[in-house]
Each structure stands twice: as structure tokens, then as C-alpha cells.
Design a protein around this motif. Structure first.
Motif, mmCIF file in Angstrom:
data_model
loop_
_atom_site.group_PDB
_atom_site.id
_atom_site.type_symbol
_atom_site.label_atom_id
_atom_site.label_comp_id
_atom_site.label_asym_id
_atom_site.label_seq_id
_atom_site.Cartn_x
_atom_site.Cartn_y
_atom_site.Cartn_z
ATOM 1 N N UNK A 55 4.529 13.867 -12.042
ATOM 2 C CA UNK A 55 4.764 13.803 -13.323
ATOM 3 C C UNK A 55 3.784 14.487 -14.177
ATOM 4 N N UNK A 56 2.733 14.194 -13.958
ATOM 5 C CA UNK A 56 1.513 14.797 -14.669
ATOM 6 C C UNK A 56 1.593 16.431 -14.711
ATOM 7 N N UNK A 57 1.971 16.732 -13.432
ATOM 8 C CA UNK A 57 1.937 18.266 -13.124
ATOM 9 C C UNK A 57 2.945 18.798 -13.739
ATOM 10 N N UNK A 101 1.531 9.279 -5.954
ATOM 11 C CA UNK A 101 2.210 10.606 -5.920
ATOM 12 C C UNK A 101 3.219 11.102 -6.978
ATOM 13 N N UNK A 102 4.190 10.137 -7.188
ATOM 14 C CA UNK A 102 4.891 10.264 -8.278
ATOM 15 C C UNK A 102 4.399 10.587 -9.870
ATOM 16 N N UNK A 149 0.660 -1.265 0.020
ATOM 17 C CA UNK A 149 0.021 0.139 0.112
ATOM 18 C C UNK A 149 0.815 1.246 0.108
ATOM 19 N N UNK A 150 2.011 1.130 0.810
ATOM 20 C CA UNK A 150 2.770 2.422 0.924
ATOM 21 C C UNK A 150 3.479 2.545 -0.599
ATOM 22 N N UNK A 151 3.688 1.682 -1.308
ATOM 23 C CA UNK A 151 4.582 1.719 -2.440
ATOM 24 C C UNK A 151 3.544 2.303 -3.724
#
Length: 312
Positions: free
Chosen positions: A301-303, A296-297, A288-290
Motif C-alpha cells: 500500500x505504501x508503494x 506485506x500489505x 506470525x503468518x497474519x
């Protein structure tokens, strides 16, 4: 979704609590003292975890009456019902409060600390405190053995919280967000194959009288926790309890043939399910953490990709 809203309401939670508590105190008081199996506390704690503390009142009051009725009608009698209701509800509230605190402090970035808090706080310290209080009540009201009551309470309540709290927390968390506990419809064939295969494996293991085979359902759950979605991971301990617990309760299978008292065999099965959950939980938490970190990554990246044209 109407059913899920009702089951999440104070009345719905109290009715399920009453059913679980009545079943365990009428079935699992093998020595006439405290119940050697306890699931109702995990159910209430799972509901409380997904709510702010200032909203807990109606659920605590409703389940207090459920605990009172279960103990008075099926357990140690009305004399012990009031203090045991207070202890049972306080235990569930403490488990929920601690789980909320460690989740806020550690989840999802520090899963090791979250797991340590869950094991030590919820699986050990809270049952020790509640067990000490319940032992005094059992001894004063029905003259139950102090050592026996203390041991049975700790094992039953600790294993119940460790085994069932993650499952109930998942169910109530999904329901509180207007979602069901099933996988997405397009994944139902795959889910049916996985759970059907696990059910068949469990039936075979608990049909044969070979204790070494008990490792295979455990390995199935551990490997599945690294690869499957939350809905399937949460369902597998339930399948194991329903099938393995039924076989063991009817004195069939490898655990039922152990050379120990019937109640001890039931608690050994509880321990087996708890070990299975304990082995799978760190893997599921790390997964779940990964996944959260990967999301988030991808968002970052989309931003960055959205800002890139403005640089020209």
C-alpha cells in the motif's frame, strides 16, 4: 551483547550443553539407564537452526566433547560415552536440519504444514531413530532393559525437543541478529505484569493439590500466544518449567502426589509442559503468518501511495 555472543559461540554453546546434559543425566536417570529428561539436544538444535549447515562443524565438535564428558562422568560411563555422544549430536543436527527444511518450504505461508512437520518429524521420527540406537548401546554396555530404555529415551527426548526447541531457537535467532530476548523497553511494565501474573498463577496451582487447576496455566499460555509478542510467548514455558518443575522435583503440588514412581511423575510434568507448548504453537504460528501478511500489505500500500502522484 558480549554475553549473548559468547553464549552463541561454539565454546558457549558447548558449556551450556555440558551443564544441561550433566544436570539431566545425573538427576533424571531414575532407573539407572538413559535419562528420562533431555534438554541439551534442543539447545544445540536451536543454535544450529539459525546458521547455514556448512558452518555447523565447530558447534558439533564442541558439543560432542560436552556429551562425552557428561555421559562419562555422570551417566552410563565411558564405555557408552562415545556412541551416545554420536547419537545425541546426530539427533540435534537432524532436528535442526529438518526444522530448517520445513521452514524454507512452508514458513510463513503454510503454517499447518510447518506444524505437522515439526510434530511428526522432530517430535516423533527423530527420537524413534535415536532411541532405537541408544537402546542398543544401553543394553550392550550396562545391560539396561530394552523396552524401558527405549520408552524413557523417546519420551524424554521427544518432549525435550517439542518443549524447548522453539524457545532456544527464538533466543539464538535474536542473538544472531544482535538483539536481546527482552521486549522493547517501553513494554517492560506490561511484560512484567504478564509474566508476574503468570508466575503467581503457576505458584498457586502447584501449591494446591488439585490436578484440575493445571488447566489454568495451559489456558494462560494458549490465550497469550494469540495476543502477545514472541518474547513473552517464549518466556512463559520457561517460567512454567522453572516453577512447576521445581515444585514437582521437590515432591510438592498436584503432579508430585500422583500414585506413580518419581521418575514417571517427572516425565508426566514434561508431558504437561509439552502439551501446553503443542496447544499454543499453532496459534502463535498463525499469528506470525497474519502479521507477516499484514506487513506485506502495508508495504504494498505504501508503494502504491508513493506512485500515485506520478499519475497526475
Amino acid at each position: 551483547m558480549r554475553l549473548s555472543r559468547f553464549l552463541s559461540s561454539p565454546v558457549g554453546v558447548a558449556l551450556v550443553f555440558l551443564a544441561l546434559a550433566s544436570l539431566t543425566v545425573s538427576f533424571a536417570r531414575f532407573t539407572g539407564g538413559v535419562a528420562m529428561v533431555w534438554i541439551a539436544g534442543a539447545q544445540l538444535a536451536g543454535r544450529l537452526v539459525v546458521m547455514p549447515e556448512n558452518r555447523w562443524g565447530p558447534w558439533l565438535i564442541a558439543c560432542s566433547f560436552s556429551s562425552l564428558l557428561a555421559t562419562g562422568l555422570f551417566g552410563m560411563g565411558w564405555t557408552a560415552a562415545v556412541p551416545l555422544a554420536f547419537i545425541n549430536i546426530a539427533e540435534a543436527a537432524a532436528a535442526a536440519l529438518l526444522m530448517r527444511r520445513i521452514s524454507i518450504a512452508f514458513w510463513p505461508e503454510e503454517t499447518l504444514e510447518w506444524i505437522a512437520g515439526f510434530y511428526i518429524g522432530i517430535g516423533l521420527i527423530i527420537p524413534l531413530v535415536s532411541g532405537a540406537l541408544a537402546t542398543v548401546v544401553a543394553n550392550l554396555t550396562i545391560g539396561a532393559s530394552i523396552l524401558e530404555s527405549f520408552t524413557h529415551w523417546i519420551i524424554g527426548h521427544s518432549l525435550g525437543l517439542i518443549t524447548c526447541l522453539p524457545v532456544f531457537r527464538f533466543a539464538y535467532w535474536r542473538w544472531s541478529r544482535g538483539r536481546n530476548c527482552l521486549p522493547n523497553p517501553e513494554k517492560w511494565p506490561f511484560a512484567a505484569m504478564i509474566l508476574g501474573g503468570f508466575a503467581m498463577l503457576t505458584i498457586v496451582v502447584f501449591t494446591l493439590d488439585m490436578r484440575p487447576l493445571l488447566v489454568f496455566p495451559l489456558l494462560f499460555v494458549v490465550v497469550g500466544s494469540a495476543m502477545l509478542e514472541e518474547a513473552l510467548i517464549a518466556a512463559m514455558p520457561v517460567v512454567l518449567i522453572l516453577i512447576g518443575g521445581t515444585f514437582t522435583a521437590f515432591e510438592m503440588g498436584p503432579i508430585a502426589l500422583m500414585d506413580m514412581a518419581y521418575g514417571d511423575r517427572i516425565q508426566f510434568f514434561q508431558l504437561y509442559v509439552a502439551v501446553t507448548v503443542l496447544a499454543a504453537l499453532p496459534i502463535a504460528c498463525e499469528r506470525s503468518r497474519r502479521l507477516a501478511e499484514l506487513r506485506r500489505m502495508q508495504e504494498r500500500l505504501a508503494q502504491l501511495e508513493a506512485l500515485e502522484p506520478s499519475a497526475y
